[in-house]
Design an enzyme around this catalytic site. Structure first.
Site, PDB file in Angstrom:
ATOM      1  N   GLU A 150       9.462   1.693  10.678  1.00 14.49           N
ATOM      2  CA  GLU A 150      10.538   2.629  10.292  1.00 14.49           C
ATOM      3  C   GLU A 150       9.916   4.013  10.306  1.00 14.49           C
ATOM      4  O   GLU A 150       9.128   4.348   9.427  1.00 14.49           O
ATOM      5  CB  GLU A 150      11.046   2.306   8.876  1.00 14.49           C
ATOM      6  CG  GLU A 150      11.769   0.996   8.744  1.00 14.49           C
ATOM      7  CD  GLU A 150      13.149   1.007   9.375  1.00 14.49           C
ATOM      8  OE1 GLU A 150      13.632   2.085   9.768  1.00 14.49           O
ATOM      9  OE2 GLU A 150      13.728  -0.071   9.498  1.00 14.49           O
TER      10      GLU A 150
ATOM     11  N   LYS B 247       0.867  -1.196   0.000  1.00 14.08           N
ATOM     12  CA  LYS B 247       0.000   0.000   0.000  1.00 14.08           C
ATOM     13  C   LYS B 247       0.897   1.236   0.000  1.00 14.08           C
ATOM     14  O   LYS B 247       1.484   1.587   1.013  1.00 14.08           O
ATOM     15  CB  LYS B 247      -0.903  -0.054   1.251  1.00 14.08           C
ATOM     16  CG  LYS B 247      -1.365   1.277   1.813  1.00 14.08           C
ATOM     17  CD  LYS B 247      -2.452   1.943   0.988  1.00 14.08           C
ATOM     18  CE  LYS B 247      -2.891   3.241   1.653  1.00 14.08           C
ATOM     19  NZ  LYS B 247      -1.937   4.346   1.489  1.00 14.08           N
TER      20      LYS B 247
ATOM     21  N   CYS C 285      13.632  10.771   5.853  1.00 14.91           N
ATOM     22  CA  CYS C 285      13.602  10.372   7.275  1.00 14.91           C
ATOM     23  C   CYS C 285      14.949  10.607   7.935  1.00 14.91           C
ATOM     24  O   CYS C 285      15.018  10.899   9.121  1.00 14.91           O
ATOM     25  CB  CYS C 285      13.189   8.909   7.404  1.00 14.91           C
ATOM     26  SG  CYS C 285      14.226   7.782   6.471  1.00 14.91           S
TER      27      CYS C 285
ATOM     28  N   GLU D 115       9.721  16.679  14.118  1.00 15.27           N
ATOM     29  CA  GLU D 115      10.156  16.415  12.745  1.00 15.27           C
ATOM     30  C   GLU D 115       9.362  17.326  11.801  1.00 15.27           C
ATOM     31  O   GLU D 115       8.131  17.269  11.777  1.00 15.27           O
ATOM     32  CB  GLU D 115       9.904  14.950  12.369  1.00 15.27           C
ATOM     33  CG  GLU D 115      10.428  14.621  10.982  1.00 15.27           C
ATOM     34  CD  GLU D 115      10.051  13.222  10.510  1.00 15.27           C
ATOM     35  OE1 GLU D 115       8.910  12.799  10.735  1.00 15.27           O
ATOM     36  OE2 GLU D 115      10.911  12.570   9.900  1.00 15.27           O
TER      37      GLU D 115
HETATM   38  P1  NDP Z   1       2.227   8.750   7.201  1.00 14.22           P
HETATM   39  O1  NDP Z   1       2.494   8.075   8.497  1.00 14.22           O
HETATM   40  O2  NDP Z   1       1.221   9.815   7.131  1.00 14.22           O
HETATM   41  O3  NDP Z   1       1.808   7.671   6.093  1.00 14.22           O
HETATM   42  C1  NDP Z   1       2.582   6.523   5.815  1.00 14.22           C
HETATM   43  C2  NDP Z   1       1.702   5.485   5.123  1.00 14.22           C
HETATM   44  O4  NDP Z   1       0.719   5.011   6.047  1.00 14.22           O
HETATM   45  C3  NDP Z   1       0.931   6.009   3.928  1.00 14.22           C
HETATM   46  O5  NDP Z   1       0.863   5.009   2.935  1.00 14.22           O
HETATM   47  C4  NDP Z   1      -0.444   6.280   4.528  1.00 14.22           C
HETATM   48  O6  NDP Z   1      -1.463   6.274   3.581  1.00 14.22           O
HETATM   49  C5  NDP Z   1      -0.575   5.098   5.457  1.00 14.22           C
HETATM   50  N1  NDP Z   1      -1.549   5.260   6.535  1.00 14.22           N
HETATM   51  C6  NDP Z   1      -2.152   6.388   6.995  1.00 14.22           C
HETATM   52  N2  NDP Z   1      -2.961   6.101   8.043  1.00 14.22           N
HETATM   53  C7  NDP Z   1      -2.862   4.777   8.258  1.00 14.22           C
HETATM   54  C8  NDP Z   1      -3.427   3.875   9.215  1.00 14.22           C
HETATM   55  N3  NDP Z   1      -4.246   4.291  10.157  1.00 14.22           N
HETATM   56  N4  NDP Z   1      -3.085   2.569   9.154  1.00 14.22           N
HETATM   57  C9  NDP Z   1      -2.229   2.124   8.216  1.00 14.22           C
HETATM   58  N5  NDP Z   1      -1.645   2.916   7.278  1.00 14.22           N
HETATM   59  C10 NDP Z   1      -1.959   4.228   7.304  1.00 14.22           C
HETATM   60  O7  NDP Z   1       3.646   9.263   6.700  1.00 14.22           O
HETATM   61  P2  NDP Z   1       3.974  10.129   5.422  1.00 14.22           P
HETATM   62  O8  NDP Z   1       3.502   9.406   4.196  1.00 14.22           O
HETATM   63  O9  NDP Z   1       3.556  11.542   5.614  1.00 14.22           O
HETATM   64  O10 NDP Z   1       5.576  10.034   5.393  1.00 14.22           O
HETATM   65  C11 NDP Z   1       6.413  10.827   6.145  1.00 14.22           C
HETATM   66  C12 NDP Z   1       6.933  10.099   7.358  1.00 14.22           C
HETATM   67  O11 NDP Z   1       7.592   8.879   6.969  1.00 14.22           O
HETATM   68  C13 NDP Z   1       7.988  10.912   8.075  1.00 14.22           C
HETATM   69  O12 NDP Z   1       7.763  10.873   9.455  1.00 14.22           O
HETATM   70  C14 NDP Z   1       9.287  10.189   7.722  1.00 14.22           C
HETATM   71  O13 NDP Z   1      10.319  10.392   8.648  1.00 14.22           O
HETATM   72  C15 NDP Z   1       8.833   8.774   7.660  1.00 14.22           C
HETATM   73  N6  NDP Z   1       9.785   7.947   6.901  1.00 14.22           N
HETATM   74  C16 NDP Z   1      10.550   7.028   7.578  1.00 14.22           C
HETATM   75  C17 NDP Z   1      11.511   6.282   6.916  1.00 14.22           C
HETATM   76  C18 NDP Z   1      12.366   5.293   7.653  1.00 14.22           C
HETATM   77  O14 NDP Z   1      12.941   4.427   7.001  1.00 14.22           O
HETATM   78  N7  NDP Z   1      12.522   5.392   8.967  1.00 14.22           N
HETATM   79  C19 NDP Z   1      11.731   6.448   5.472  1.00 14.22           C
HETATM   80  C20 NDP Z   1      10.887   7.450   4.866  1.00 14.22           C
HETATM   81  C21 NDP Z   1       9.951   8.175   5.564  1.00 14.22           C
HETATM   82  P3  NDP Z   1      -1.990   7.675   2.990  1.00 14.22           P
HETATM   83  O15 NDP Z   1      -0.801   8.452   2.529  1.00 14.22           O
HETATM   84  O16 NDP Z   1      -2.831   7.246   1.880  1.00 14.22           O
HETATM   85  O17 NDP Z   1      -2.703   8.363   4.137  1.00 14.22           O
END
Ligand code: NDP
Length: 490
Positions: free
Chosen positions: A255, A181, A289, A388
């Protein structure tokens, strides 16, 4: 460009035919209308993955046979690197050169790496003695590993294909099936992966890709037939994913975000460090990240270092992500730019000094651009220092000595990565061992051997990925103990 769900080896529209628009950050125009998977579609995708995991050929294949198919998938990604890189540049707003040369190249490498790692993975046997029913026995205990079953892989928008493959590489190479997803903000290259998998001969149902909003992800992690969840995203979402996983005790790896310190010591090569710090925060417009978003400098070299840093920032080429010369594109969305700007205005209102940026550039005229921003003289307890931002904002703090530097670096609830800039090896090791971070880079940024553990301490995550860490996550170890030493037939 596929925009439908990829379930059971074929594309199809969502149950209620609902769609959402994907906006191109550089033009603010609609790029595609993508299917929203309803609960029924999520259930169908999990069912397809379940059938492939329970009765399909994939889990029963040996690692070598799986590797052949996965390597064909990697070939497919490489063959289409320019097309996928361009699509990702349009979808995410990242410079096309970075997408093609780094992210898409890494996507192919991720798959090849884990295909080879699973093939080369060996388990050891332990030999010991025991008494049983009055007889002295020799024991040979071995560890057998089986796939877990169905994996849910949820990724954010900042590096979609790189993060998708980083997770599905080990998931598939160890014989699992999965439902991927991607984020609603950048789903297009993940959807293209379905086509590439089918062409490579991946059996139907082994990889399913569903798109939608947060509710789609929530339905996926709550589904009782999912055995494991690999989630990459924000801390808040990570918490709700972990809570959902607890319902049926799914294995989970998280992550999450970071607030990584860049520690610049007085003995550092200042020019090189300034270039390194600029890259660590402003690459991908700070939407990474591992962005080095907190600069900690030795007070004695602060002025000199900041002048060098500002010179580096002034050279960053801001522009159209599709121009090969561009180094810095727009942010992902209008609302994200507003969020980033709110951090900056709040800090400035509280007395921080804006050394550069803090606004929208006059050119390009369209797109969610925001200038590389540096905030000095900032309150250490301010939101800009503690939370962040996930955007191009660097905060500056000064330290008095090594002890002070370590204390300031560790004064955060995050613990993803840290960067040390010094020419003294003793200092590098001394400090690296005291930083509360999952990954520490010395005089570099983001370079890494894929066999090493990737992941964060504290609120930055749970578990590690990379090499055997990923292979272990995606498999169930089973101890099998054989006895010998006495012939059971007398
Ligand atoms: P989000 O947490 O908003 O979303 C991540 C994913 O989770 C998306 O596909 C989102 O879908 C989905 N999602 C949203 N709500 C739910 C739920 N309740 N249950 C399951 N899945 C859900 O993060 P962002 O997309 O805004 O990404 C940024 C974040 O990711 C930053 O905090 C960054 O640091 C972190 N990140 C961490 C990495 C690592 O390796 N540690 C690498 C890259 C980023 P949808 O977008 O459709 O809402």
């Amino acid at each position: 460009m596929p925009t439908d769900l990829f379930i059971g080896g074929a594309y199809r529209s969502a149950a209620h035919n609902a769609r959402f628009p994907v906006i191109e950050p550089a033009t603010e125009r609609e790029l595609a209308q993508v299917a929203i998977a309803a609960e029924q579609d999520v259930a169908d995708a999990v069912e397809a993955a379940r059938v492939a995991a329970d009765s399909g050929p994939w889990p029963a294949m040996n690692a070598e046979a799986r590797a052949r198919i996965l390597n064909r998938m990697a070939d497919g990604i490489e063959r289409r690197a320019k097309e996928l890189g361009t699509l990702e540049a349009r979808d995410v707003g990242k410079p096309v050169s970075e997408c093609v040369n780094h992210d898409i190249a890494r996507a192919a490498k991720n798959i090849r790496f884990f295909a080879a790692a699973a093939e080369a993975w060996t388990q050891e046997a332990s030999f010991s003695d025991a008494k049983f029913l009055g007889a002295d026995l020799k024991l040979m205990s071995v560890t057998a590993r089986s796939p877990l079953g169905v994996g849910a892989i949820i990724i954010p928008w900042n590096s979609p294909l790189m993060l998708a493959t980083w997770n599905l590489g080990p998931c598939l190479a160890t014989g699992n099936t999965c439902v991927l997803k991607p984020s609603e903000l950048a789903p297009l290259t993940s959807l293209a992966l379905g086509e590439i998998a089918a062409e490579a001969g991946l059996p139907p149902g082994v990889l399913n890709v569903i798109t939608g909003l947060g509710a789609t992800g929530a339905a996926l992690v709550n589904h009782p037939d999912v055995d494991a969840i690999a989630f990459t995203g924000g801390v808040g979402t990570g918490r709700s994913v972990m809570a959902a996983a607890s319902g049926s005790l799914k294995r989970v790896t998280l992550e999450l975000g970071g607030k990584s310190p860049n520690l610049v010591f007085s003995d550092a090569d200042l020019k090189r460090s300034a270039a390194g710090v600029a890259r660590s925060i402003f690459r991908s417009q700070g939407q990474s990240c591992v962005a080095g978003s907190r600069l900690l400098i030795d007070r004695r070299i602060a002025d000199e270092f900041l002048a060098l840093l500002l010179e580096q920032v002034s050279k960053i080429r801001i522009g159209d992500p599709l121009d090969a010369a561009t180094e810095y594109g727009p942010l992902i969305s209008a609302s994200h730019r507003e969020r980033v700007h709110a951090f900056v205005t709040e800090a400035v209102a509280a007395g921080a000094t804006l050394l550069c940026g803090g606004s929208v550039p006059s050119k390009p005229e369209r797109g969610y651009y925001y200038l590389p921003t540096i905030l000095d003289n900032i309150d250490e307890k301010s939101r800009a220092v503690c939370e962040e931002i996930f955007g191009p904002v660097l905060t500056v703090q000064r330290f008095d000595d090594e002890e002070d530097a370590i204390a300031k670096a560790n004064a955060t609830r995050f613990g993803l990565s840290a960067y040390i800039w010094t020419t003294r090896i003793e200092r590098a090791l001394r400090v690296a061992n005291r930083l509360k971070a999952g990954m520490v880079w010395v005089n570099s940024f983001f370079l890494r051997d894929l066999r090493t553990p990737f992941g964060g301490a504290r609120q930055s995550g749970l578990g590690r990925q990379g090499g055997r860490y990923s292979l272990e996550f995606w498999t169930e170890p089973r101890m099998i103990c054989m006895t010998y030493g006495e012939d059971s037939h007398g």
